[in-house]
Each structure stands twice: as C-alpha cells, then as structure tokens.
Design a protein around this motif. Structure first.
Motif, PDB file in Angstrom:
ATOM      1  N   TYR A 143      14.949 -15.085  12.854  1.00 45.78           N
ATOM      2  CA  TYR A 143      14.529 -16.373  12.304  1.00 45.78           C
ATOM      3  C   TYR A 143      13.025 -16.366  12.001  1.00 45.78           C
ATOM      4  O   TYR A 143      12.589 -16.835  10.957  1.00 45.78           O
ATOM      5  CB  TYR A 143      14.878 -17.505  13.268  1.00 45.78           C
ATOM      6  N   ALA A 144      12.243 -15.799  12.927  1.00 46.59           N
ATOM      7  CA  ALA A 144      10.788 -15.736  12.724  1.00 46.59           C
ATOM      8  C   ALA A 144      10.460 -14.884  11.496  1.00 46.59           C
ATOM      9  O   ALA A 144       9.547 -15.224  10.742  1.00 46.59           O
ATOM     10  CB  ALA A 144      10.114 -15.164  13.971  1.00 46.59           C
ATOM     11  N   GLU A 145      11.193 -13.799  11.277  1.00 44.85           N
ATOM     12  CA  GLU A 145      10.963 -12.958  10.094  1.00 44.85           C
ATOM     13  C   GLU A 145      11.243 -13.708   8.808  1.00 44.85           C
ATOM     14  O   GLU A 145      10.564 -13.521   7.813  1.00 44.85           O
ATOM     15  CB  GLU A 145      11.831 -11.697  10.160  1.00 44.85           C
ATOM     16  N   LEU A 146      12.260 -14.576   8.823  1.00 47.74           N
ATOM     17  CA  LEU A 146      12.589 -15.356   7.634  1.00 47.74           C
ATOM     18  C   LEU A 146      11.484 -16.331   7.294  1.00 47.74           C
ATOM     19  O   LEU A 146      11.280 -16.668   6.127  1.00 47.74           O
ATOM     20  CB  LEU A 146      13.907 -16.109   7.848  1.00 47.74           C
ATOM     21  N   ARG A 147      10.776 -16.801   8.288  1.00 48.45           N
ATOM     22  CA  ARG A 147       9.721 -17.803   8.084  1.00 48.45           C
ATOM     23  C   ARG A 147       8.414 -17.176   7.637  1.00 48.45           C
ATOM     24  O   ARG A 147       7.524 -17.881   7.188  1.00 48.45           O
ATOM     25  CB  ARG A 147       9.529 -18.604   9.369  1.00 48.45           C
TER      26      ARG A 147
END
Length: 148
Positions: A143-147
């Motif tokens: 999720y952090a990578e997507l952001r």
C-alpha cells in the motif's frame, strides 16, 4: 528487548529468520533433489491454472533470469512444462506436470512437519500470529508503494 548493531535491523532479522527456515526446508527436500526455490515454483503452480513467467517470478520472489534457469531445470526433470495459457492461447504459461504433482504430494507431509517443528519451538499461536503479522506487513508495504 533492546539490541544494537545488526540485531536492531528489521531487514537483518527477517533475512536471518528466512535463512534458518529455508535451511530446515532444504533438509526436507534434499531427498527429492529439489531446491527450496524449485519447490516454491512447483507449489505456486500446484493449482493447475498455469502462470506466465512474469507472474511466476513475482509469486516466487525470483528475478527472471534465475527463474528461467530454475524452470529449465524442472523441465529437464519433467516436473513442469511450458504450454499455451488457458486464458489466452497466444500466451505461454508454465504448468506443474503430473510427475511434479506427485513429487509435491510426496513432500507435502514433510514440509508440514517442518513447519510443525517451527510451531513447536516458537509456539503454535505465536507462529500463526507471526504469519498473520508478516502478511499484514507485506500489505502495508504494498500500500505504501502505491502511494509513493
């Protein structure tokens, strides 16, 4: 628990734990002359749907060149094969063969026993919680990578 040096690094501790778990798994698989990576490939293909090399590389955490060599070795032993994808006949996919499925069936019990040894040493509840927490960590990092 306060640690310093390498012991204070999450990356180091995860790598050390992975090596220890994989050593035990490798010992279980040695009788079938299969590496942990090869077992991972066959286990990922066990559902019979087949995977493209790209999907397989992501699933088994291997770079493409390393995966290609490992798949070629499994093909040489008739444990997996390449064929047209079931969803798109123009695409090539990798499938576990009948012989590969038989090998997986032979080692499944030993692999489960090895995980049982871990649960015995660490505690069943703690092992299940660790597995859940690691899954949650991966989801959070994805999720952090997507952001970013």
């Amino acid at each position: 628990m306060t640690t310093s040096g390498l012991g204070s690094s999450l990356a180091y501790l995860l790598s050390r734990a992975e090596r220890s778990v994989n050593r035990g798994l490798a010992a279980v698989l040695v009788g079938e002359e299969v590496t942990v990576e090869q077992w991972r490939i066959m286990r990922a293909l066990a559902d019979g749907r087949g995977e493209s090399m790209g999907e397989l590389a992501e699933a088994v955490l291997m770079p493409h060149p390393t995966l290609t060599k490992a798949v070629d070795r499994l093909i040489d032993r008739a444990l997996v094969y390449r064929g047209p994808s079931k969803g798109d006949r123009r695409r090539v996919a990798v499938f576990v063969s009948g012989r590969g499925a038989e090998l997986l069936a032979r080692v499944d019990g030993a692999v489960a026993e090895q995980q049982g040894v871990i649960a015995l040493a660490f505690g069943q509840e703690r092992t299940e919680r660790l597995m859940h927490d690691l899954e949650s960590l991966m989801e959070a990092l994805d999720y952090a990578e997507l952001r970013i």
